[in-house]
Scaffold this motif. Structure first.
Motif, PDB file in Angstrom:
ATOM      1  N   HIS A   1       5.696   1.958  13.782  1.00 40.64           N
ATOM      2  CA  HIS A   1       4.255   2.190  13.887  1.00 40.64           C
ATOM      3  C   HIS A   1       3.662   2.563  12.528  1.00 40.64           C
ATOM      4  O   HIS A   1       2.593   2.059  12.149  1.00 40.64           O
ATOM      5  N   LEU A   2       4.348   3.423  11.788  1.00 37.69           N
ATOM      6  CA  LEU A   2       3.843   3.837  10.472  1.00 37.69           C
ATOM      7  C   LEU A   2       3.791   2.664   9.502  1.00 37.69           C
ATOM      8  O   LEU A   2       2.863   2.566   8.682  1.00 37.69           O
ATOM      9  N   ALA A   3       4.775   1.783   9.578  1.00 33.37           N
ATOM     10  CA  ALA A   3       4.793   0.605   8.704  1.00 33.37           C
ATOM     11  C   ALA A   3       3.546  -0.236   8.915  1.00 33.37           C
ATOM     12  O   ALA A   3       2.949  -0.742   7.954  1.00 33.37           O
ATOM     13  N   GLU A   4       3.150  -0.346  10.170  1.00 36.96           N
ATOM     14  CA  GLU A   4       1.941  -1.126  10.490  1.00 36.96           C
ATOM     15  C   GLU A   4       0.680  -0.351  10.149  1.00 36.96           C
ATOM     16  O   GLU A   4      -0.274  -0.906   9.592  1.00 36.96           O
ATOM     17  N   GLN A   5       0.658   0.934  10.465  1.00 37.15           N
ATOM     18  CA  GLN A   5      -0.530   1.754  10.257  1.00 37.15           C
ATOM     19  C   GLN A   5      -0.880   1.893   8.778  1.00 37.15           C
ATOM     20  O   GLN A   5      -2.049   1.815   8.388  1.00 37.15           O
ATOM     21  N   PHE A   6       0.130   2.106   7.946  1.00 35.22           N
ATOM     22  CA  PHE A   6      -0.115   2.359   6.521  1.00 35.22           C
ATOM     23  C   PHE A   6       0.249   1.171   5.632  1.00 35.22           C
ATOM     24  O   PHE A   6       0.119   1.258   4.412  1.00 35.22           O
ATOM     25  N   GLU A   7       0.710   0.072   6.233  1.00 38.34           N
ATOM     26  CA  GLU A   7       1.148  -1.104   5.475  1.00 38.34           C
ATOM     27  C   GLU A   7       2.130  -0.674   4.385  1.00 38.34           C
ATOM     28  O   GLU A   7       1.975  -0.971   3.196  1.00 38.34           O
TER      29      GLU A   7
ATOM     30  N   ALA B   1      13.683   5.885  -1.360  1.00 41.65           N
ATOM     31  CA  ALA B   1      12.655   6.397  -0.456  1.00 41.65           C
ATOM     32  C   ALA B   1      11.935   7.585  -1.078  1.00 41.65           C
ATOM     33  O   ALA B   1      12.533   8.407  -1.783  1.00 41.65           O
ATOM     34  N   ASP B   2      10.647   7.680  -0.801  1.00 43.08           N
ATOM     35  CA  ASP B   2       9.840   8.824  -1.234  1.00 43.08           C
ATOM     36  C   ASP B   2       9.730   9.867  -0.134  1.00 43.08           C
ATOM     37  O   ASP B   2       9.364  11.017  -0.393  1.00 43.08           O
ATOM     38  N   ALA B   3      10.019   9.451   1.105  1.00 45.61           N
ATOM     39  CA  ALA B   3       9.933  10.368   2.242  1.00 45.61           C
ATOM     40  C   ALA B   3      10.986   9.996   3.275  1.00 45.61           C
ATOM     41  O   ALA B   3      11.325   8.821   3.439  1.00 45.61           O
ATOM     42  N   ILE B   4      11.489  11.016   3.939  1.00 38.75           N
ATOM     43  CA  ILE B   4      12.432  10.846   5.041  1.00 38.75           C
ATOM     44  C   ILE B   4      11.804  11.494   6.266  1.00 38.75           C
ATOM     45  O   ILE B   4      11.323  12.625   6.197  1.00 38.75           O
ATOM     46  N   ILE B   5      11.818  10.776   7.389  1.00 34.92           N
ATOM     47  CA  ILE B   5      11.290  11.320   8.639  1.00 34.92           C
ATOM     48  C   ILE B   5      12.407  11.301   9.666  1.00 34.92           C
ATOM     49  O   ILE B   5      13.025  10.259   9.897  1.00 34.92           O
ATOM     50  N   VAL B   6      12.670  12.465  10.277  1.00 30.46           N
ATOM     51  CA  VAL B   6      13.781  12.583  11.215  1.00 30.46           C
ATOM     52  C   VAL B   6      13.346  13.300  12.489  1.00 30.46           C
ATOM     53  O   VAL B   6      12.281  13.920  12.559  1.00 30.46           O
ATOM     54  N   HIS B   7      14.226  13.230  13.477  1.00 27.37           N
ATOM     55  CA  HIS B   7      14.060  13.990  14.719  1.00 27.37           C
ATOM     56  C   HIS B   7      14.689  15.376  14.591  1.00 27.37           C
ATOM     57  O   HIS B   7      14.113  16.369  15.020  1.00 27.37           O
ATOM     58  N   HIS B   8      15.861  15.446  13.992  1.00 30.76           N
ATOM     59  CA  HIS B   8      16.557  16.722  13.791  1.00 30.76           C
ATOM     60  C   HIS B   8      16.459  17.111  12.323  1.00 30.76           C
ATOM     61  O   HIS B   8      17.146  16.524  11.476  1.00 30.76           O
TER      62      HIS B   8
ATOM     63  N   MET C   1       0.838  -1.188   0.000  1.00 29.51           N
ATOM     64  CA  MET C   1       0.000   0.000   0.000  1.00 29.51           C
ATOM     65  C   MET C   1       0.878   1.243   0.000  1.00 29.51           C
ATOM     66  O   MET C   1       2.100   1.161   0.118  1.00 29.51           O
ATOM     67  N   SER C   2       0.242   2.405  -0.129  1.00 30.67           N
ATOM     68  CA  SER C   2       0.972   3.667  -0.106  1.00 30.67           C
ATOM     69  C   SER C   2       0.105   4.721   0.562  1.00 30.67           C
ATOM     70  O   SER C   2      -1.059   4.487   0.882  1.00 30.67           O
ATOM     71  N   ALA C   3       0.698   5.879   0.769  1.00 34.36           N
ATOM     72  CA  ALA C   3      -0.027   7.020   1.335  1.00 34.36           C
ATOM     73  C   ALA C   3       0.396   8.252   0.561  1.00 34.36           C
ATOM     74  O   ALA C   3       1.424   8.268  -0.114  1.00 34.36           O
ATOM     75  N   THR C   4      -0.388   9.313   0.647  1.00 30.82           N
ATOM     76  CA  THR C   4       0.046  10.575   0.065  1.00 30.82           C
ATOM     77  C   THR C   4       0.839  11.338   1.106  1.00 30.82           C
ATOM     78  O   THR C   4       0.727  11.080   2.321  1.00 30.82           O
TER      79      THR C   4
ATOM     80  N   GLY D   1       6.767  18.920  11.278  1.00 27.10           N
ATOM     81  CA  GLY D   1       5.879  18.458  10.224  1.00 27.10           C
ATOM     82  C   GLY D   1       6.634  18.348   8.916  1.00 27.10           C
ATOM     83  O   GLY D   1       7.822  18.020   8.877  1.00 27.10           O
ATOM     84  N   MET D   2       5.934  18.638   7.813  1.00 28.36           N
ATOM     85  CA  MET D   2       6.575  18.600   6.505  1.00 28.36           C
ATOM     86  C   MET D   2       7.465  19.831   6.347  1.00 28.36           C
ATOM     87  O   MET D   2       6.994  20.958   6.326  1.00 28.36           O
ATOM     88  N   GLN D   3       8.769  19.625   6.219  1.00 24.47           N
ATOM     89  CA  GLN D   3       9.705  20.737   6.045  1.00 24.47           C
ATOM     90  C   GLN D   3      10.075  20.965   4.586  1.00 24.47           C
ATOM     91  O   GLN D   3      10.364  22.092   4.191  1.00 24.47           O
ATOM     92  N   VAL D   4      10.071  19.902   3.806  1.00 26.41           N
ATOM     93  CA  VAL D   4      10.323  20.007   2.365  1.00 26.41           C
ATOM     94  C   VAL D   4       9.313  19.112   1.656  1.00 26.41           C
ATOM     95  O   VAL D   4       9.213  17.923   1.966  1.00 26.41           O
ATOM     96  N   GLU D   5       8.584  19.684   0.703  1.00 25.49           N
ATOM     97  CA  GLU D   5       7.581  18.916  -0.030  1.00 25.49           C
ATOM     98  C   GLU D   5       8.216  18.220  -1.222  1.00 25.49           C
ATOM     99  O   GLU D   5       8.958  18.818  -2.004  1.00 25.49           O
ATOM    100  N   GLY D   6       7.898  16.938  -1.337  1.00 28.30           N
ATOM    101  CA  GLY D   6       8.366  16.154  -2.473  1.00 28.30           C
ATOM    102  C   GLY D   6       7.189  15.605  -3.256  1.00 28.30           C
ATOM    103  O   GLY D   6       6.144  16.246  -3.375  1.00 28.30           O
ATOM    104  N   GLY D   7       7.347  14.401  -3.763  1.00 26.47           N
ATOM    105  CA  GLY D   7       6.286  13.788  -4.544  1.00 26.47           C
ATOM    106  C   GLY D   7       5.059  13.449  -3.713  1.00 26.47           C
ATOM    107  O   GLY D   7       5.145  13.234  -2.505  1.00 26.47           O
ATOM    108  N   GLU D   8       3.920  13.379  -4.372  1.00 28.92           N
ATOM    109  CA  GLU D   8       2.655  13.168  -3.661  1.00 28.92           C
ATOM    110  C   GLU D   8       2.548  11.759  -3.092  1.00 28.92           C
ATOM    111  O   GLU D   8       2.101  11.575  -1.960  1.00 28.92           O
ATOM    112  N   HIS D   9       2.957  10.765  -3.841  1.00 33.45           N
ATOM    113  CA  HIS D   9       2.727   9.379  -3.441  1.00 33.45           C
ATOM    114  C   HIS D   9       3.956   8.814  -2.728  1.00 33.45           C
ATOM    115  O   HIS D   9       5.081   8.926  -3.219  1.00 33.45           O
ATOM    116  N   ILE D  10       3.696   8.199  -1.579  1.00 35.80           N
ATOM    117  CA  ILE D  10       4.782   7.666  -0.755  1.00 35.80           C
ATOM    118  C   ILE D  10       4.628   6.149  -0.652  1.00 35.80           C
ATOM    119  O   ILE D  10       3.666   5.647  -0.078  1.00 35.80           O
ATOM    120  N   ASN D  11       5.602   5.450  -1.225  1.00 38.80           N
ATOM    121  CA  ASN D  11       5.613   3.999  -1.179  1.00 38.80           C
ATOM    122  C   ASN D  11       6.672   3.462  -0.224  1.00 38.80           C
ATOM    123  O   ASN D  11       6.587   2.321   0.214  1.00 38.80           O
TER     124      ASN D  11
END
Length: 253
Positions: free
Chosen positions: A235-241, A59-66, A1-4, A28-38
């Protein structure tokens, strides 16, 4: 599956209660990239090395603490900042960053996850320190001397740990703040706990530990903050498959 990207932003902003926490950077979102995240890559800091590894991993998205855009930093997009942003924009990769919201979250936060890693019991937030959750406290399953806790931290975190204060004092109760939380040592001592664990140390921290009779551990900023973002990704892997990979870019600080 994917998410936007907007679905992911909405979910994360709500889960981490971004609107309730005043921070030193945009969450939150600091840099906008492509719409679809796989595929998502998570990591502690949005360094060039992490960006390059994430792109290599498709990767279509990177999530970080810093993340980026800290209060007080130079605003010009030049040098290192230009290179990082160019990498993201050229490859159409989204960047999400959550600083204090990830530190304090009662389930996925850095503090909660470090407490879980150490097997601390009766974990709760210290409500006198804001935002609530930036300092937590609890009890070790059994009393131990500082050198034993140092060895445990060293083994679990995979790095040397500085210990200061009364080194013959048995430790049962602890408070902690991951990352650069050494300034909270006085509040920890005033709680009456035996020890305080954080990532960094300052010159005055050593004197405070000695004079207030609290055992102090500096276990590394990066090392103590790996576990919140990793837990959030799981958690996101499980939530969004969706496929989520944690990439650890080593940092001795």
């Amino acid at each position: 599956m994917s998410a936007t990207n907007l679905e992911l932003k909405t979910y994360l902003d709500g889960l981490l209660r971004v609107g309730e926490i005043n921070d030193y950077c945009p969450n939150g979102m600091q840099v906008e990239g492509g719409e679809h995240i796989n595929k998502i890559v998570t990591g502690v800091t949005a360094s060039q090395a992490l960006l390059d590894s994430a792109i290599e991993a498709n990767a279509d998205a990177i999530i970080v603490h810093h993340g980026y855009f800290w209060k007080g930093e130079a605003q010009a997009v030049v040098g290192m900042k230009k290179q990082r942003l160019t990498t993201l924009l050229t490859n159409n990769v989204n960047l999400f960053a959550y600083h204090l919201p990830l530190d304090v979250h009662p389930e996925f936060g850095n503090n909660r996850q470090l407490g879980n890693l150490l097997g601390i019991e009766d974990i709760s937030a210290v409500h006198s320190v804001k935002p609530v959750g930036v300092v937590m406290h609890g009890k070790m399953s059994s009393s131990m001397l500082p050198n034993v806790l140092n060895a445990k931290l060293t083994t679990l975190l995979g790095r040397p740990v500085l210990t200061e204060g009364p080194l013959d004092k048995p430790i049962k109760t602890v408070a902690w703040c991951t990352g650069g939380g050494q300034s909270f040592i006085e509040q920890a001592a005033e709680l009456g706990v035996d020890a305080f664990i954080t990532g960094e140390v300052s010159e005055q921290t050593v004197h405070t530990a000695r004079e207030m009779g609290i055992v102090f551990f500096a276990a590394g900023h990066h090392a103590t903050e790996r576990y919140g973002i990793k837990s959030l990704g799981e958690h996101l892997a499980e939530q969004f498959e969706i496929t989520v990979d944690f990439i650890d870019i080593d940092n001795p600080a």
